[in-house]
Design a protein around this motif. Structure first.
Motif, PDB file in Angstrom:
ATOM      1  N   THR A  91      17.503   3.305 -66.305  1.00 26.48           N
ATOM      2  CA  THR A  91      17.037   2.282 -65.372  1.00 26.48           C
ATOM      3  C   THR A  91      16.828   0.986 -66.141  1.00 26.48           C
ATOM      4  OG1 THR A  91      15.898   3.933 -64.025  1.00 26.48           O
ATOM      5  CG2 THR A  91      15.269   1.635 -63.708  1.00 26.48           C
ATOM      6  N   GLY A 104      20.060  -2.879 -57.410  1.00 25.70           N
ATOM      7  CA  GLY A 104      19.145  -3.287 -56.348  1.00 25.70           C
ATOM      8  C   GLY A 104      18.699  -4.724 -56.559  1.00 25.70           C
ATOM      9  N   THR A 153      25.902   2.346 -61.735  1.00 21.51           N
ATOM     10  CA  THR A 153      26.466   2.741 -60.441  1.00 21.51           C
ATOM     11  C   THR A 153      25.633   2.258 -59.267  1.00 21.51           C
ATOM     12  OG1 THR A 153      25.301   4.860 -60.582  1.00 21.51           O
ATOM     13  CG2 THR A 153      27.580   4.797 -61.399  1.00 21.51           C
ATOM     14  N   LEU A 154      24.425   1.787 -59.524  1.00 20.35           N
ATOM     15  CA  LEU A 154      23.569   1.296 -58.445  1.00 20.35           C
ATOM     16  C   LEU A 154      22.843   0.040 -58.900  1.00 20.35           C
ATOM     17  CD1 LEU A 154      22.214   1.656 -55.634  1.00 20.35           C
ATOM     18  CD2 LEU A 154      20.440   2.980 -56.797  1.00 20.35           C
ATOM     19  N   GLY A 161      30.487   1.985 -57.546  1.00 20.05           N
ATOM     20  CA  GLY A 161      29.150   1.398 -57.563  1.00 20.05           C
ATOM     21  C   GLY A 161      28.651   1.055 -56.171  1.00 20.05           C
ATOM     22  N   ARG A 162      27.345   0.830 -56.086  1.00 16.32           N
ATOM     23  CA  ARG A 162      26.706   0.493 -54.813  1.00 16.32           C
ATOM     24  C   ARG A 162      25.645  -0.573 -55.073  1.00 16.32           C
ATOM     25  NH1 ARG A 162      23.243   4.703 -51.090  1.00 16.32           N
ATOM     26  NH2 ARG A 162      23.383   3.573 -49.136  1.00 16.32           N
ATOM     27  N   VAL A 163      25.503  -1.502 -54.124  1.00 15.25           N
ATOM     28  CA  VAL A 163      24.520  -2.582 -54.253  1.00 15.25           C
ATOM     29  C   VAL A 163      23.603  -2.550 -53.037  1.00 15.25           C
ATOM     30  CG1 VAL A 163      24.164  -5.070 -54.455  1.00 15.25           C
ATOM     31  CG2 VAL A 163      26.164  -4.016 -55.529  1.00 15.25           C
ATOM     32  N   LEU A 164      22.293  -2.550 -53.276  1.00  8.51           N
ATOM     33  CA  LEU A 164      21.293  -2.593 -52.209  1.00  8.51           C
ATOM     34  C   LEU A 164      20.539  -3.911 -52.305  1.00  8.51           C
ATOM     35  CD1 LEU A 164      19.793   1.033 -52.393  1.00  8.51           C
ATOM     36  CD2 LEU A 164      21.623   0.176 -50.913  1.00  8.51           C
ATOM     37  N   ALA A 168      27.958  -3.421 -60.868  1.00  8.36           N
ATOM     38  CA  ALA A 168      28.016  -2.023 -60.439  1.00  8.36           C
ATOM     39  C   ALA A 168      29.452  -1.553 -60.315  1.00  8.36           C
ATOM     40  CB  ALA A 168      27.304  -1.855 -59.095  1.00  8.36           C
TER      41      ALA A 168
END
Length: 202
Positions: A6, A26, A23-24, A63-66, A56
């Motif tokens: 993290t 935020g 991969t993530l 990858g993913r973006v929040l 990401a």
């Protein structure tokens, strides 16, 4: 070594660093950036989300973006998530034209600063008075004075005036004439920062 999975940081994380195996991503409290009192706030947020999204999924894994926001339908966020630069550009241009901001007008920022709040305020009011005196034909639009978005910085109080004009030459002439008038009246011009086409009005 992969012992930490993290990473928490500021916008600097988005600025071109290559972190493997991310991969993530935020983005927390994106609304704070959109709410900045600067006409380039939406542009900067679009740019930031585009950059951070690139952190990401750079390897073999997707990858993913929040994004955390109270305004998911804001045009900067919608177009950034869709990676639609042209749609953002078109909407941003309409916004700037409707509110008379660059590139449709020339812009100048006059920032009055100093340790004494009363003196900074009185200098700002005198500068506005002289701007109005040399702008009797209303060739320019003058806004302020008002406390700058960062109203106190490094022990100094800051007040700001903005000048808009469709002619950069007229804008410069009015700013120079007003500054000469306040200098002739005894104001120390080292307390005033004049910036033409400012990159930031913070």
């Amino acid at each position: 070594a992969g012992k930490i999975d993290t990473l928490v940081g500021t916008q600097m994380l988005a600025k071109g660093h290559d972190f493997p195996n991310v991969t993530l991503v935020g983005v927390v409290s994106v609304d704070a950036g959109l709410a900045l009192p600067d006409f380039r706030a939406a542009e900067r947020m679009f740019q930031l989300i585009t950059q951070v999204a690139g952190r990401a999924g750079r390897g073999d894994r997707p990858g993913r973006v929040l994004i955390q926001t109270y305004h998911p339908y804001h045009y900067a966020l919608r177009h950034a998530c869709a990676q639609d630069y042209e749609a953002f550009y078109d909407e941003e241009l309409r916004y700037r034209q409707n509110h008379s901001y660059p590139p449709f007008v020339a812009l100048a920022s006059l920032l009055v600063h100093g340790p004494d709040l009363g003196r900074v305020r009185s200098y700002s009011l005198e500068l506005r008075k002289q701007l109005d005196a040399v702008n009797q034909e209303r060739k320019c639009r003058v806004l302020g004075p008002a406390p700058a978005p960062l109203s106190r910085l490094k022990g100094e109080h800051r007040f700001q005036l903005l000048i808009k004009s469709r002619s950069r030459k007229q804008l410069r002439e009015i700013a120079d004439a007003a500054l000469k008038a306040v200098a002739d009246g005894g104001m120390n011009l080292r307390t005033v920062n004049l910036e033409i086409d400012p990159v930031s009005i913070m």
